[in-house]
Motif scaffolding. Structure first.
Motif, PDB file in Angstrom:
ATOM      1  N   UNK A  21      31.832  39.924  34.070  1.00 25.78           N
ATOM      2  CA  UNK A  21      32.668  39.670  32.889  1.00 25.78           C
ATOM      3  C   UNK A  21      34.154  39.615  33.196  1.00 25.78           C
ATOM      4  N   UNK A  22      34.605  40.400  34.153  1.00 28.56           N
ATOM      5  CA  UNK A  22      36.034  40.512  34.410  1.00 28.56           C
ATOM      6  C   UNK A  22      36.401  39.978  35.800  1.00 28.56           C
ATOM      7  N   UNK A  23      37.668  39.724  36.010  1.00 24.89           N
ATOM      8  CA  UNK A  23      38.169  39.152  37.250  1.00 24.89           C
ATOM      9  C   UNK A  23      37.874  40.067  38.435  1.00 24.89           C
ATOM     10  N   UNK A  24      37.145  39.547  39.406  1.00 25.77           N
ATOM     11  CA  UNK A  24      36.731  40.348  40.558  1.00 25.77           C
ATOM     12  C   UNK A  24      37.911  40.817  41.395  1.00 25.77           C
ATOM     13  N   UNK A  25      38.940  39.989  41.509  1.00 29.06           N
ATOM     14  CA  UNK A  25      40.120  40.373  42.284  1.00 29.06           C
ATOM     15  C   UNK A  25      40.769  41.614  41.687  1.00 29.06           C
ATOM     16  N   UNK A  26      40.935  41.627  40.373  1.00 27.20           N
ATOM     17  CA  UNK A  26      41.573  42.752  39.698  1.00 27.20           C
ATOM     18  C   UNK A  26      40.728  44.006  39.796  1.00 27.20           C
TER      19      UNK A  26
END
Length: 492
Positions: free
Chosen positions: A112-117
Motif C-alpha cells: 500500500x505504501x512507498x517501499x523506499x519510505x
C-alpha cells in the motif's frame, strides 16, 4: 512512468528482447539499477550489523569473573553485567520474536505504501534503537534491552519485503540473479564484519558500547544516502537515464509502478497457488538446513570431534566467507545462461536451487558417517558455501511469480520459513541427549537431509518462474469483461 499493465500485456518476442539487450549493453552496461542493488546490499549489511551485534557483545557484557577481560573492563570503566544463561537466551531470542510477528504485516503495508519510505523509516528506527541500547541497559537493565531488541525485530522485518518489492521494479528478469543475489550476499558480509570488528572494539578501551554506536551510525548514514540516491520505482528516480528506463520497462511485463489498494490483493489466488507454496516450502527447507548448521555444527565439532571451532576466528567465518565469494560467479553464470536462452527461467531456478539443497542433502548424509575433523570442517564449509546458489533459485522466485506482489510473497514465505529456524534447534534438543554420541548426531544430520530433499523435490515438481495470472488486476478485469460480453451475446 506508464502503467505497464495498460500497455504491455503481451510478452516481449525474442527479436525485440535481443534488441533490448543490445541497446542496453551498448548504451549503459552499468546503470542506476546497479546502484540500487549496491545501496540495498549495504542496507542488508547494515541490517545484519544491527541484528548480530548482541550475539558478539553479550560475551563482553558478561565477562567471566576474575578473568583478564573482567579486570580490563573494570579498569576502562566499561559497564558489565551478571546475567544468567536464561536471561542471555531471552535477550538473544527476543529480536527474532519481533521479526517473526512483523514480517507478514510489513509485507502487507508494502503493498500500500512507498517501499523506499518504509525501508528508510525501518532502518532509521533500527539504528536509533541500536544507539540508545547502551544507555538504556545502563539505566534499566536486561528488561529494557529485551524491549529494545523486540522493537528492533519489528522494524527489521520490513527489510526483505521492501527489498524484493523495490527490485521487482528495477531488475530485468535475466539480471535478477546478479542484482538480487548480490543484495542477499550482504547477509554473509554483515555477519562476518560484525564478528571481526566487534571483537576488536570490545577489546579496546571504548568497550562493547562502541559496537552499538558505530553500527547505529552506519545505519543512519545509509539512510541519508538512500533518501538521496535510492528509489522505490523508476518513475520516481531523479537521475536514471531514459535509455535505461526504456530497457527496464520493456523487459518487465505485467508490472505496475504504483502502490495498490489492499482490497485489490488476490489473497485467495496467492494462498492456493502451488508455485507459491513450492517457493515457501523451499524457503522452509533452506532455513532448516541453514540454522541447523549455524547453531549446531560448532557444538558437534567440539563435543564429538573435540575441536573448538569458536576459538579460531578464521575457521568460524570461513564457511560464510566462502559463501560470499562464491555468490558472484554463481549468479553471473546463472544470468548468462538465461540471457543466452541456454536455460529458461524456470529450469534455471530449479537447477540452482537443487545444487543448493540436494548438495546440502548429500553433504549432511556424509557428515553423519565421518569422524575426521579436517574432512568434517571441509564438508561443513562446502555445504554452507553452496547454499548461496539458492539466491539464483527460490530466493528470487517471488519476483518471477508476481512482480507486483513480490514483497508480499517474500513476507509470506519469510514468515512460514521462520518455522525452520525455530524447529531445527528444538529438534536437535529432543534427539541429542548425549552430545558426544555419533549415532544421535547421525539422526540429526539425516533428518535434516530428508527435509532438504523433500522440500526441494516439491519445488522441482510444482515450482515455476512464469508470471502468475493473478499478478495483473487488469487481466482479471479483462477476463470478467470478456465473460460478461459472452453472456450478453448468448442472451442476445
Amino acid at each position: 512512468m506508464t502503467n505497464l499493465d495498460d500497455k504491455q500485456t503481451e510478452p516481449v518476442n525474442l527479436q525485440e528482447m535481443n534488441s533490448i539487450h543490445k541497446a542496453a549493453s551498448s548504451s549503459h552496461g552499468i546503470g542506476f539499477r546497479h546502484l540500487q542493488s549496491l545501496l540495498l546490499f549495504l542496507c542488508v549489511v547494515s541490517g545484519y550489523l544491527i541484528r548480530v551485534n548482541l550475539s558478539v557483545t553479550i560475551v563482553a557484557m558478561n565477562p567471566v569473573i576474575n578473568s583478564t577481560d573482567y579486570f580490563r573492563e573494570l579498569a576502562d570503566r566499561v559497564p558489565i553485567f551478571g546475567w544468567t544463561n536464561s536471561q542471555r537466551s531471552v535477550l538473544l531470542s527476543t529480536f527474532f520474536v519481533g521479526y517473526l510477528l512483523a514480517n507478514f504485516p510489513a509485507s502487507v503495508l508494502g503493498c500500500r505504501f512507498d517501499n523506499k519510505t518504509l525501508l528508510a523509516c525501518s532502518m532509521t528506527a533500527s539504528s536509533l534503537l541500536t544507539i540508545i541500547s547502551p544507555p538504556v541497559v545502563y539505566a534499566y537493565g536486561a528488561p529494557a534491552l529485551v524491549a529494545v531488541r523486540f522493537a528492533q525485530g519489528l522494524s527489521s522485518a520490513f527489510m526483505f519485503p521492501m527489498v524484493h518489492g523495490i527490485m521487482s521494479k528495477w531488475a530485468p528478469p535475466h539480471e535478477r540473479g546478479q542484482l538480487v543475489g548480490f543484495i542477499n550476499s550482504g547477509i554473509q558480509l554483515g555477519t562476518m564484519v560484525t564478528m571481526a570488528v566487534s571483537g576488536v572494539l570490545c577489546s579496546s578501551s571504548m568497550g562493547w558500547p562502541s559496537v552499538y554506536y558505530l553500527s547505529g551510525a552506519f545505519g543512519l548514514a545509509w539512510t541519508a544516502i538512500w533518501l538521496l540516491l535510492g528509489s522505490g520505482s523508476l518513475s520516481t528516480h531523479r537521475f536514471v537515464s531514459q535509455a535505461e528506463m526504456d530497457y527496464i520497462q520493456k523487459s518487465l511485463t505485467n508490472t505496475v509502478d504504483h502502490d495498490r489498494r489492499l482490497s485489490d490483493t488476490p489473497w485467495k489466488s496467492i494462498f492456493t497457488s502451488l508455485p507459491v507454496w513450492a517457493t515457501a516450502l523451499a524457503h522452509i527447507g533452506h532455513n532448516w538446513g541453514f540454522w541447523l548448521l549455524l547453531t549446531e555444527m560448532p557444538t558437534f565439532i567440539h563435543t564429538v570431534l573435540k575441536f573448538d571451532i569458536k576459538d579460531d576466528g578464521i575457521l568460524s567465518s570461513l564457511p560464510y566467507l566462502a559463501m560470499f565469494v562464491l555468490q558472484i560467479p554463481v549468479t553471473f553464470i546463472a544470468d548468462f545462461l538465461n540471457k543466452r536462452e541456454i536455460t529458461s527461467l524456470t529450469v534455471s531456478r530449479k537447477i540452482w536451487n537443487t545444487i543448493s539443497m540436494w548438495g546440502g542433502t548429500i553433504g549432511l548424509v556424509i557428515l553423519g558417517f565421518i569422524e575426521d575433523t579436517h574432512l568434517t570442517i571441509i564438508l561443513y564449509v562446502f555445504i554452507v558455501a553452496i547454499g548461496c546458489t539458492s539466491n539464483a533459485g527460490f530466493n528470487i522466485n517471488h519476483m518471477d511469480l508476481s512482480p507486483n506482489y513480490a514483497g508480499l510473497l517474500m513476507g509470506i514465505t519469510n514468515t512460514v520459513a521462520a518455522s525452520g529456524g525455530i524447529i531445527a534447534p528444538l529438534f536437535v534438543g529432543l534427539v541429542v541427549d548425549d552430545q558426544t554420541s555419533v549415532a544421535e548426531w547421525r539422526i540429526v544430520f539425516i533428518s535434516g537431509a530428508i527435509v532438504l530433499f523433500i522440500t526441494n523435490l516439491f519445488f522441482i515438481i510444482f515450482g515455476s518462474a512464469e508470471t502468475q495470472p493473478w499478478n495483473s488486476l487488469q487481466n482479471k478485469d479483462s477476463l470478467k469483461m470478456d465473460s460478461t460480453k459472452q453472456d450478453i451475446e448468448i442472451v442476445g
